[in-house]
Every structure is written in structure tokens, then in C-alpha cells.
Design a protein around this motif. Structure first.
Motif, PDB file in Angstrom:
ATOM      1  N   GLY A 134      13.765 -43.189 -25.430  1.00 46.83           N
ATOM      2  CA  GLY A 134      15.174 -42.854 -25.680  1.00 46.83           C
ATOM      3  C   GLY A 134      15.426 -42.373 -27.091  1.00 46.83           C
ATOM      4  N   ILE A 135      16.447 -42.977 -27.711  1.00 49.53           N
ATOM      5  CA  ILE A 135      16.798 -42.610 -29.087  1.00 49.53           C
ATOM      6  C   ILE A 135      16.576 -43.832 -29.971  1.00 49.53           C
ATOM      7  CG2 ILE A 135      18.583 -41.688 -30.616  1.00 49.53           C
ATOM      8  CD1 ILE A 135      20.165 -40.925 -28.077  1.00 49.53           C
ATOM      9  N   GLY A 136      15.675 -43.699 -30.925  1.00 47.49           N
ATOM     10  CA  GLY A 136      15.478 -44.777 -31.906  1.00 47.49           C
ATOM     11  C   GLY A 136      16.679 -44.759 -32.837  1.00 47.49           C
ATOM     12  N   MET A 137      17.579 -45.727 -32.651  1.00 45.87           N
ATOM     13  CA  MET A 137      18.867 -45.703 -33.385  1.00 45.87           C
ATOM     14  C   MET A 137      18.734 -46.261 -34.806  1.00 45.87           C
ATOM     15  SD  MET A 137      21.271 -44.617 -31.261  1.00 45.87           S
ATOM     16  CE  MET A 137      22.740 -45.179 -32.088  1.00 45.87           C
ATOM     17  N   GLY A 138      18.045 -47.405 -34.923  1.00 43.08           N
ATOM     18  CA  GLY A 138      17.916 -47.989 -36.257  1.00 43.08           C
ATOM     19  C   GLY A 138      17.919 -49.499 -36.224  1.00 43.08           C
ATOM     20  N   LYS A 139      18.222 -50.080 -37.386  1.00 44.84           N
ATOM     21  CA  LYS A 139      18.185 -51.530 -37.532  1.00 44.84           C
ATOM     22  C   LYS A 139      19.570 -52.017 -37.936  1.00 44.84           C
ATOM     23  CE  LYS A 139      15.565 -55.033 -39.860  1.00 44.84           C
ATOM     24  NZ  LYS A 139      14.497 -55.388 -40.730  1.00 44.84           N
ATOM     25  N   ARG A 140      19.967 -53.138 -37.345  1.00 40.31           N
ATOM     26  CA  ARG A 140      21.295 -53.658 -37.661  1.00 40.31           C
ATOM     27  C   ARG A 140      21.225 -54.579 -38.869  1.00 40.31           C
ATOM     28  NH1 ARG A 140      25.484 -56.414 -33.494  1.00 40.31           N
ATOM     29  NH2 ARG A 140      27.163 -56.613 -35.002  1.00 40.31           N
ATOM     30  N   ILE A 141      22.089 -54.334 -39.832  1.00 36.35           N
ATOM     31  CA  ILE A 141      22.248 -55.265 -40.953  1.00 36.35           C
ATOM     32  C   ILE A 141      23.739 -55.582 -41.000  1.00 36.35           C
ATOM     33  CG2 ILE A 141      22.090 -55.592 -43.469  1.00 36.35           C
ATOM     34  CD1 ILE A 141      19.329 -55.260 -42.487  1.00 36.35           C
ATOM     35  N   GLY A 142      24.102 -56.794 -40.642  1.00 34.09           N
ATOM     36  CA  GLY A 142      25.520 -57.159 -40.555  1.00 34.09           C
ATOM     37  C   GLY A 142      26.182 -56.261 -39.532  1.00 34.09           C
ATOM     38  N   ASN A 143      27.217 -55.564 -39.950  1.00 36.81           N
ATOM     39  CA  ASN A 143      27.874 -54.653 -39.017  1.00 36.81           C
ATOM     40  C   ASN A 143      27.548 -53.197 -39.319  1.00 36.81           C
ATOM     41  OD1 ASN A 143      29.004 -55.482 -36.752  1.00 36.81           O
ATOM     42  ND2 ASN A 143      31.099 -55.688 -37.540  1.00 36.81           N
ATOM     43  N   ASP A 144      26.432 -53.001 -40.027  1.00 42.60           N
ATOM     44  CA  ASP A 144      26.012 -51.639 -40.367  1.00 42.60           C
ATOM     45  C   ASP A 144      24.702 -51.303 -39.662  1.00 42.60           C
ATOM     46  OD1 ASP A 144      28.092 -51.049 -42.045  1.00 42.60           O
ATOM     47  OD2 ASP A 144      27.118 -52.014 -43.765  1.00 42.60           O
TER      48      ASP A 144
ATOM     49  N   PHE B  62      25.381 -44.608 -22.661  1.00 40.46           N
ATOM     50  CA  PHE B  62      24.126 -45.220 -23.110  1.00 40.46           C
ATOM     51  C   PHE B  62      24.140 -46.732 -22.986  1.00 40.46           C
ATOM     52  CE2 PHE B  62      23.888 -41.094 -24.885  1.00 40.46           C
ATOM     53  CZ  PHE B  62      22.530 -40.804 -24.889  1.00 40.46           C
ATOM     54  N   SER B  63      22.943 -47.273 -22.747  1.00 41.63           N
ATOM     55  CA  SER B  63      22.720 -48.710 -22.931  1.00 41.63           C
ATOM     56  C   SER B  63      21.967 -48.834 -24.235  1.00 41.63           C
ATOM     57  CB  SER B  63      21.826 -49.277 -21.828  1.00 41.63           C
ATOM     58  OG  SER B  63      22.398 -49.069 -20.587  1.00 41.63           O
ATOM     59  N   PHE B  64      22.249 -49.922 -24.953  1.00 39.94           N
ATOM     60  CA  PHE B  64      21.530 -50.153 -26.211  1.00 39.94           C
ATOM     61  C   PHE B  64      20.734 -51.443 -26.082  1.00 39.94           C
ATOM     62  CE2 PHE B  64      25.251 -47.604 -27.290  1.00 39.94           C
ATOM     63  CZ  PHE B  64      24.623 -46.530 -27.904  1.00 39.94           C
ATOM     64  N   PHE B  65      19.492 -51.349 -26.510  1.00 37.96           N
ATOM     65  CA  PHE B  65      18.601 -52.504 -26.399  1.00 37.96           C
ATOM     66  C   PHE B  65      18.001 -52.815 -27.753  1.00 37.96           C
ATOM     67  CE2 PHE B  65      18.266 -50.003 -22.508  1.00 37.96           C
ATOM     68  CZ  PHE B  65      18.607 -50.950 -21.559  1.00 37.96           C
ATOM     69  N   LEU B  66      17.600 -54.065 -27.872  1.00 43.39           N
ATOM     70  CA  LEU B  66      16.855 -54.437 -29.059  1.00 43.39           C
ATOM     71  C   LEU B  66      15.382 -54.497 -28.655  1.00 43.39           C
ATOM     72  CD1 LEU B  66      17.925 -55.029 -31.830  1.00 43.39           C
ATOM     73  CD2 LEU B  66      17.909 -57.458 -31.285  1.00 43.39           C
ATOM     74  N   LEU B  67      14.590 -53.573 -29.210  1.00 36.67           N
ATOM     75  CA  LEU B  67      13.146 -53.581 -28.958  1.00 36.67           C
ATOM     76  C   LEU B  67      12.516 -54.023 -30.262  1.00 36.67           C
ATOM     77  CD1 LEU B  67      12.376 -50.266 -27.016  1.00 36.67           C
ATOM     78  CD2 LEU B  67      11.965 -52.570 -26.217  1.00 36.67           C
ATOM     79  N   LYS B  68      11.913 -55.191 -30.276  1.00 40.31           N
ATOM     80  CA  LYS B  68      11.508 -55.848 -31.522  1.00 40.31           C
ATOM     81  C   LYS B  68      12.769 -55.927 -32.405  1.00 40.31           C
ATOM     82  CE  LYS B  68       6.752 -54.719 -30.843  1.00 40.31           C
ATOM     83  NZ  LYS B  68       6.006 -53.502 -30.837  1.00 40.31           N
ATOM     84  N   ASP B  69      12.738 -55.392 -33.626  1.00 40.33           N
ATOM     85  CA  ASP B  69      13.974 -55.523 -34.423  1.00 40.33           C
ATOM     86  C   ASP B  69      14.756 -54.213 -34.502  1.00 40.33           C
ATOM     87  OD1 ASP B  69      12.155 -54.184 -35.952  1.00 40.33           O
ATOM     88  OD2 ASP B  69      12.758 -55.110 -37.844  1.00 40.33           O
ATOM     89  N   ARG B  70      14.386 -53.213 -33.668  1.00 38.77           N
ATOM     90  CA  ARG B  70      15.068 -51.918 -33.740  1.00 38.77           C
ATOM     91  C   ARG B  70      15.969 -51.721 -32.511  1.00 38.77           C
ATOM     92  NH1 ARG B  70      13.322 -51.338 -38.756  1.00 38.77           N
ATOM     93  NH2 ARG B  70      14.246 -49.260 -38.816  1.00 38.77           N
ATOM     94  N   ILE B  71      17.029 -50.978 -32.727  1.00 35.65           N
ATOM     95  CA  ILE B  71      17.930 -50.679 -31.604  1.00 35.65           C
ATOM     96  C   ILE B  71      17.531 -49.334 -30.996  1.00 35.65           C
ATOM     97  CG2 ILE B  71      20.322 -50.222 -30.946  1.00 35.65           C
ATOM     98  CD1 ILE B  71      21.083 -51.972 -33.433  1.00 35.65           C
ATOM     99  N   THR B  72      17.424 -49.348 -29.664  1.00 35.79           N
ATOM    100  CA  THR B  72      17.093 -48.125 -28.925  1.00 35.79           C
ATOM    101  C   THR B  72      18.241 -47.802 -27.989  1.00 35.79           C
ATOM    102  OG1 THR B  72      14.693 -48.348 -28.995  1.00 35.79           O
ATOM    103  CG2 THR B  72      15.581 -47.293 -27.054  1.00 35.79           C
ATOM    104  N   GLY B  73      18.642 -46.538 -27.957  1.00 38.26           N
ATOM    105  CA  GLY B  73      19.646 -46.108 -26.982  1.00 38.26           C
ATOM    106  C   GLY B  73      18.939 -45.405 -25.837  1.00 38.26           C
TER     107      GLY B  73
END
Ligand code: SAM
Length: 470
Positions: free
Chosen positions: A383-393, A350-361
Motif C-alpha cells: 500500500g502506502i507507507g504513511m509514516g510514524k506517529r508521534i503524539g498527534n503528528d 483507506f484502512s490504516f494499519f500499524l505494521l511494526k511501528d509504521r502506519i500503512t494505508g
């Protein structure tokens, strides 16, 4: 009393395969056909009804197989699907059987092992898109499009539930696709139509039917096809379908296409025992296929297939070089992506992208396609809406819970039926001995969504607008 419009019946008198007596009879019988298509990418081997003919798939009462679909089953009765957590988990889709024959067509006319670019132009609510997505290879991409904003939401929801990563949902008018000339290997136009094929399921819709509406639909179908044909590659496959019985929307469209565009009509070798009627268009004698509910177990449906013969090889590629590939797509690379690997299987694919503030795989092999489509169209989901990054979570997003690619080791809690219904109603749940953190709520081990445990408290993260309201 005959509720079928007399002008419809008289317009069908000379259409091949039309048998007025049994056609009227079947529309007046109480017999309803209910069928589902199981999700082959989700169902675990133990649950699969394939190996032996089981009477039930969980509690769905199976009456038999839909002959033209590997995963389509008739049911003995219509259960309350909204009370079945498996339906919410995308384990099956409730689909009218005739539409499932798209599977036979794709398997027969395409090499599905190749990486294909496929467009479902009129896709909501997503019955045929879910079917096409599961048939394609992982290196292929399906663009699932719905022009009507209010219908694009349900399309997005159904594609998320189906859980496959190589899908992009767009919300565009057919003419917007001119930016993607000669891009697609396969285009399905499941056209908006007068809907006479569904009268048996929805007798109320008869009131909206009129010969004028049929003419208006036919005009609109021609416009849609003229707009989208430039986006098909040379030798690409056009599949046109309707749920209308009217010739103007079916064989009439065949004649229009053969007159206006360099297309080769393709005939389909449906086995005779399926009782699908092959017809000839009045002028070009192009082959089309009619599904009459009095001849087979399915609703009214029509299908045509064409191969595109012209096209300036490479012209589309030249045009696309001029598309400004979107900069909004910033990729998360190297060590920065390490916090994602615990959430997804085979993260290197997978490639992971930041679309607005959400991560998409998105599948690595098709990331160029995602950039191209984002540059040309209005993408509402990919793709897969993965979520939002907060720190390393990661705060996981709902689509990840439904994805077939989520990590098998994610902590999960298997709920019983009443717990699952509570969860799907977004009611509070109390469970003992649950570890802190994100927990995948499952039913029979199929992912439904997220819970978050704070030790003494459990938060239900089911999306508010998807919850069971009844
Ligand atoms: N393919 C869908 C499925 O299998 O679930 C059903 C599609 S339905 C027959 C036709 C769709 O075309 C509708 O969702 C409708 O909103 C959309 N539509 C209406 N007008 C359109 C237009 N001018 N161009 C493209 N699509 C249109």
C-alpha cells in the motif's frame, strides 16, 4: 566478427520467423532502441504528450509511439536518466518496448474494470509490475513478487516510485504460493531465462550463454510453472514470457504445459503490421508469439497465454479459511485516524494499519486481501507507507511523497533543476521564507520526497540509499 554463438544460430534455423541474415545484421548494427513508458496515473493533463504529437516530453526527445502501448514512447537518443528528477519521481519508467505488449494482452483478455487478484511472480526490477498496476482497477490487487533478496529491494523502490496504492510486494519462492490455492485471476511468469533476446543491448551477456544454460533454464521454468499453477483460479489467465530466442524455453514450455496440465492455449489477435510472429509449438501446436528485433522496434521477447480449465471451485477459499489471519495487523480506527486525513486524498477509501511501528494505508475495499497475503507470504511492502506517529503528528515516510493518493494540499516547494538534483543527492538546501514543518519537495509539481523546515534550517529527508551518487 559475429559475436552471436553459432549453436544459438543453428538451433534457430527451423524456428518460425527466423531470418538469419537480417537477425545477424540487426545484432551488428549500432542502432539502439530506447523507450520509456509514462505513468498515466501521475502525469497531469497539461504535460501529457497524447493530445498532439509533441517532439519532447519535458526534455525527453520523442521519436514516436510504441504501437502496442498507450503510454510507451521511443526516444531519439538515450539521455542520462539518473539526472532527470522526473525519472526519480516515478513520472516514467525506462522499459524495453517488446515487454510493453503485455498491455495489449491484458486489455484484450481481461475485464480490467473488475476487481482482480493479479500475481507477477518474477517481478524485479518491476517493469511489468508497474505496467500491470496502472492497468488494474482501484479495487484490484497486484502481488509483485521477487524471490531473490538482493533484487527485491529495487522492485520495492520502483513500485514505491510508481506510487499506486493497491500493490503488495512479496519476497517468496514460487512453491510458497501453495498456501494461496486458486487465489489469482491472472498470473504472469516472466521467467528467468538464458537472455538471448537482450544480446543486442548487452553484448557482454553472450559470454554466459551456452546450450547447457538453455537446458537448465528450461528445467527451472517448468519447475516454476508447476509450483505456481495451483494458485491460479479456474478460468484464470496464465501469461508466460521470456527474453530468450530458444525453443526449449518458449514453444517447448508450451508443449510441456499442454502435456502436464489442463490448460487451454489462447491465441492473440496482434495486428499484422506489428510484425509479431505467431508460432506453433512442435507437438501441441499451441500458439506463441515471437518478437524479433530485425522485424520490429524492440528486443527479443516471447509470450504464451493459457486459460486454466480445471479447479475445484471454492477449494482455495476453504484452504484460506485455515490461514490464521495475522494479528500483527492492528487497524487504526475512528477518531484515532483523524490526524492522518490531512495527508491523504479520500481517506475514507483507506484502512490504516500499524505494521511494526509504521502506519500503512491500504485500499479499504481490499483490506481482506492484505490480511490473507500477510498470513501466507513474506510481505516486504504494501500500500502506502504513511509514516510514524508521534503524539498527534505524523513523521511522513518517503513512499507517501511519491504516492498518487497524497493530499493535494500538502505544503510543497517546487525546486528548479539544479535544486532538485541537489535534493536527490541529499545535499543541504537553503531556501528563504519557508514555513516551519514538513514540506513536499517537488520538481515541475511532481513529488520527489520530504524536506523539514525548522525556520532557519532545512533538513533533507531523501532516503540515503536512493540518492544520486554519481
Ligand atoms: N518481470 C521483470 C520486469 O519486467 O522488470 C523481469 C524479470 S526477470 C526476466 C526474471 C526474474 O526472475 C529475476 O528477477 C530473477 O531474480 C527471478 N528468478 C530467478 N530465479 C527464480 C526462481 N527460481 N523462481 C522465481 N523467480 C526467479
Amino acid at each position: 566478427m559475429n559475436y552471436l554463438p553459432p549453436p544459438l544460430i543453428s538451433s534457430l534455423q527451423h524456428v518460425q520467423g527466423f531470418d538469419e541474415k537480417s537477425f545477424v545484421e540487426v545484432h551488428h548494427s549500432d542502432k539502439q532502441v530506447t523507450s520509456v513508458r509514462l505513468n498515466p496515473r501521475k502525469i497531469s493533463k497539461n504535460d501529457s504528450p497524447h493530445d498532439e504529437v509533441k517532439d519532447n516530453f519535458f526534455w525527453l526527445p520523442i521519436a514516436g509511439k510504441v504501437p502496442w502501448s498507450d503510454n510507451g514512447y521511443y526516444l531519439k537518443e538515450r539521455p542520462l536518466f539518473y539526472l532527470d528528477p522526473l525519472w526519480h519521481a516515478g513520472v516514467y519508467y525506462v522499459q524495453e518496448p517488446s515487454s510493453m505488449c503485455l498491455e495489449f494482452v491484458l486489455k484484450h483478455l481481461c475485464d480490467l474494470s473488475l476487481p482482480l487478484r493479479v500475481l507477477d511472480l518474477c517481478a524485479a526490477p518491476g517493469g511489468k509490475s508497474t505496467l500491470m498496476a496502472e492497468l488494474l482497477s482501484e479495487e484490484s490487487v497486484l502481488i509483485s513478487n521477487e524471490v531473490i533478496v538482493s533484487r527485491s529491494g529495487i522492485l520495492q523502490e520502483n513500485m514505491i516510485k510508481w506510487g499506486l496504492p493497491n500493490v503488495i510486494v512479496t519476497q517468496n519462492d514460487p512453491e510458497d504460493f501453495l498456501k494461496l490455492k486458486e487465489y489469482f485471476d491472472v498470473i504472469l511468469v516472466d521467467a528467468p531465462c538464458s537472455g538471448s533476446g537482450l544480446f543486442r543491448k548487452d553484448p557482454n551477456s553472450v559470454k554466459e550463454w551456452s546450450p547447457e544454460q538453455v537446458r537448465a533454464c528450461s528445467q527451472r521454468q517448468k519447475r516454476i510453472l508447476a509450483d505456481i499453477l495451483p494458485s491460479l483460479k479456474e478460468n484464470g489467465l496464465l501469461i508466460y514470457t521470456t527474453c530468450s530466442f530458444s525453443q526449449e524455453e518458449n514453444e517447448g514450455i508450451s508443449d510441456y504445459l499442454m502435456r502436464q496440465f489442463p490448460l487451454e492455449n489462447i491465441s492473440l489477435p496482434f495486428p499484422p503490421e506489428w510484425n509479431i510472429v505467431e508460432t506453433d509449438s512442435p507437438q501441441a501446436k499451441a500458439k506463441g508469439y515471437r518478437f524479433y528485433p530485425n522485424k520490429l522496434m524492440g528486443e527479443g521477447f516471447f509470450m504464451l497465454c493459457f486459460k486454466k480449465q480445471d479447479g475445484e471451485t471454492g477449494a482455495g477459499e476453504k484452504d484460506r479459511k485455515n490461514l490464521k489471519l495475522k494479528n500483527v495487523l492492528s487497524e487504526i480506527k475512528g477518531v484515532q485516524r483523524s490526524f492522518l486525513t490531512q495527508w491523504i486524498d479520500a481517506p475514507d477509501d483507506f484502512s490504516f494499519f500499524l505494521l511494526k511501528d509504521r502506519i500503512t494505508g491500504f485500499p479499504e475495499s481490499s483490506q481482506h486481501e492484505l490480511r490473507t497475503v500477510l498470513s501466507a507470504l513474506k510481505v516486504i511492502y504494501a500500500g502506502i507507507g504513511m509514516g510514524k506517529r508521534i503524539g498527534n503528528d505524523l513523521i511522513p515516510d518517503h513512499p507517501l511523497a511519491l504516492s498518487i493518493k497524497k493530499n493535494k494540499n500538502i505544503v510543497s516547494e517546487d525546486l528548479d533543476l539544479s535544486g532538485s538534483i541537489k535534493y536527490l543527492r541529499k545535499e543541504p538546501l537553503t531556501l528563504n521564507g519557508i514555513p516551519r514543518g514538513w514540506i513536499l519537495a517537488t520538481y515541475r509539481h511532481y513529488g520527489m520526497g520530504w524536506l523539514k523546515s525548522a525556520g532557519n534550517r532545512l533538513n533533507n529527508y531523501y532516503p540515503v540509499n536512493w540518492r544520486i551518487r554519481k
